[in-house]
Scaffold this motif. Sequence first.
Motif, short mmCIF file in Angstrom:
data_model
loop_
_atom_site.label_atom_id
_atom_site.label_comp_id
_atom_site.label_asym_id
_atom_site.label_seq_id
_atom_site.Cartn_x
_atom_site.Cartn_y
_atom_site.Cartn_z
N UNK A 78 2.71 -5.64 10.53
CA UNK A 78 2.36 -7.06 10.45
C UNK A 78 2.33 -7.49 8.99
N UNK A 79 3.23 -8.39 8.62
CA UNK A 79 3.31 -8.83 7.24
C UNK A 79 2.15 -9.72 6.85
N UNK A 80 1.77 -9.73 5.58
CA UNK A 80 0.66 -10.58 5.11
C UNK A 80 1.08 -12.04 5.03
N UNK A 81 0.12 -12.89 4.70
CA UNK A 81 0.40 -14.32 4.58
C UNK A 81 1.05 -14.71 3.27
N UNK A 82 1.11 -13.78 2.30
CA UNK A 82 1.72 -14.02 1.01
C UNK A 82 1.14 -15.26 0.33
N UNK A 83 1.94 -16.32 0.16
CA UNK A 83 1.48 -17.50 -0.56
C UNK A 83 0.49 -18.35 0.22
N UNK A 84 0.35 -18.11 1.50
CA UNK A 84 -0.56 -18.92 2.31
C UNK A 84 -1.92 -18.27 2.49
N UNK A 85 -2.12 -17.09 1.92
CA UNK A 85 -3.38 -16.36 2.04
C UNK A 85 -4.04 -16.28 0.67
N UNK A 86 -5.32 -16.64 0.60
CA UNK A 86 -6.02 -16.66 -0.68
C UNK A 86 -6.09 -15.28 -1.32
N UNK A 87 -6.09 -14.23 -0.52
CA UNK A 87 -6.23 -12.87 -1.06
C UNK A 87 -4.91 -12.30 -1.56
N UNK A 88 -3.79 -12.89 -1.16
CA UNK A 88 -2.49 -12.34 -1.55
C UNK A 88 -1.64 -13.30 -2.37
N UNK A 89 -2.12 -14.51 -2.63
CA UNK A 89 -1.29 -15.48 -3.33
C UNK A 89 -0.98 -15.06 -4.76
N UNK A 90 -1.97 -14.53 -5.48
CA UNK A 90 -1.72 -14.10 -6.86
C UNK A 90 -0.84 -12.84 -6.89
N UNK A 91 -1.13 -11.80 -6.09
CA UNK A 91 -0.20 -10.67 -6.06
C UNK A 91 1.23 -11.07 -5.67
N UNK A 92 1.37 -12.08 -4.82
CA UNK A 92 2.70 -12.55 -4.45
C UNK A 92 3.41 -13.16 -5.64
N UNK A 93 2.67 -13.90 -6.46
CA UNK A 93 3.28 -14.50 -7.65
C UNK A 93 3.59 -13.45 -8.71
N UNK A 94 2.79 -12.39 -8.75
CA UNK A 94 3.11 -11.29 -9.66
C UNK A 94 4.38 -10.59 -9.19
N UNK A 95 4.52 -10.43 -7.88
CA UNK A 95 5.73 -9.85 -7.33
C UNK A 95 6.96 -10.69 -7.68
N UNK A 96 6.76 -11.99 -7.78
CA UNK A 96 7.84 -12.88 -8.16
C UNK A 96 8.35 -12.58 -9.58
N UNK A 97 7.52 -11.90 -10.37
CA UNK A 97 7.91 -11.55 -11.72
C UNK A 97 9.10 -10.59 -11.76
#
Length: 317
Positions: free
Chosen positions: A166-185
């Motif tokens: 089950x994939x996370x919410x990425x940009x829609x989840x408060x706990x994963x939004x910053x790690x998702x943007x770091x991944x965008x790096x």
Amino acid sequence: MKNENLSYVKLENKKNIKVKYPKGIARRREERAFWIFVSPWIIGFVLFTGGPILASLFLSFTNYDVLTTPTFAGLDNYVKLFGDNLFYQSLKVTVYYVILSVPFTIILGLGLAILLNQKIRGQAFFRTMFYAPSVVSGVSIAFLWSWLLNPDFGVVNSLLSSIGIQGPGWFTDASTVIPSMVLMQLTSIGSTMIIFLASLQTLPDELYEAASIDGANHLTKFFKITIPLISPVILFNTIITVIASFQVFTQAYVITKGGPDWMSYFYVYFLFDTAFSQFRMGYASAQAWILFIIILGLTLLSLWISKKYVHYEYDNK
């Protein structure tokens, strides 16, 4: 006859004659040519960089909403800023992003540079492929990643669900939004990588050959030779990455609008919102100068700490 104030001109009849042509005139001509050639940069700096910087410093002590004349407010904007909860929230989010993003960018950039420094077939192609995304528009990159990490129909979650995860919410989840943007790096480390690559190519082979004769393995060579020799480049890339991370804005503006739950409300987004949504230019100018002080302080701290760990070629001369 020697005379420092005269120039000699050789004519076609091979005769040398004295011409009353002071050398001071030639020097003034060179100076005039210099100022003519640098004038476009000077004008651009005054109009688009230096002038706005001084104007923002003045406006930070005023109440200004663009439509009316600025009124002097003293330190009110700074006092309000340090009592604003959004200031601390945006600063906390930004620092969190910096803590995750900077090591990620430096380590991955250095790792890629080491791999691309190997003599392999297609070396130029791989270097170009990894560097090219770093020159693509940040808005385009943001749209691409918002599609890749979409929790409903994104490619990443679709691949994860195909193997029963089950994939996370990425940009829609408060706990994963910053790690998702770091991944965008991942798409922005090309410039860091290319600087590391350039530094690796200047390292002398003799040191590695001598270390091999002494029985040093690859790990020892990396930590005892490579890291010390490129430590100035590591410092440079770290400072540049820290500055860029504190100025992160595009991802939040395009993808999350500061959400969810203010967890991507970066400091520059806060500044942008204050200036161009609320038209509180005086307050926004104060925010900008606080950001400048923070970045300047971190840069000076990095340079001070580096005195112990960074080794320059001329240190032992």
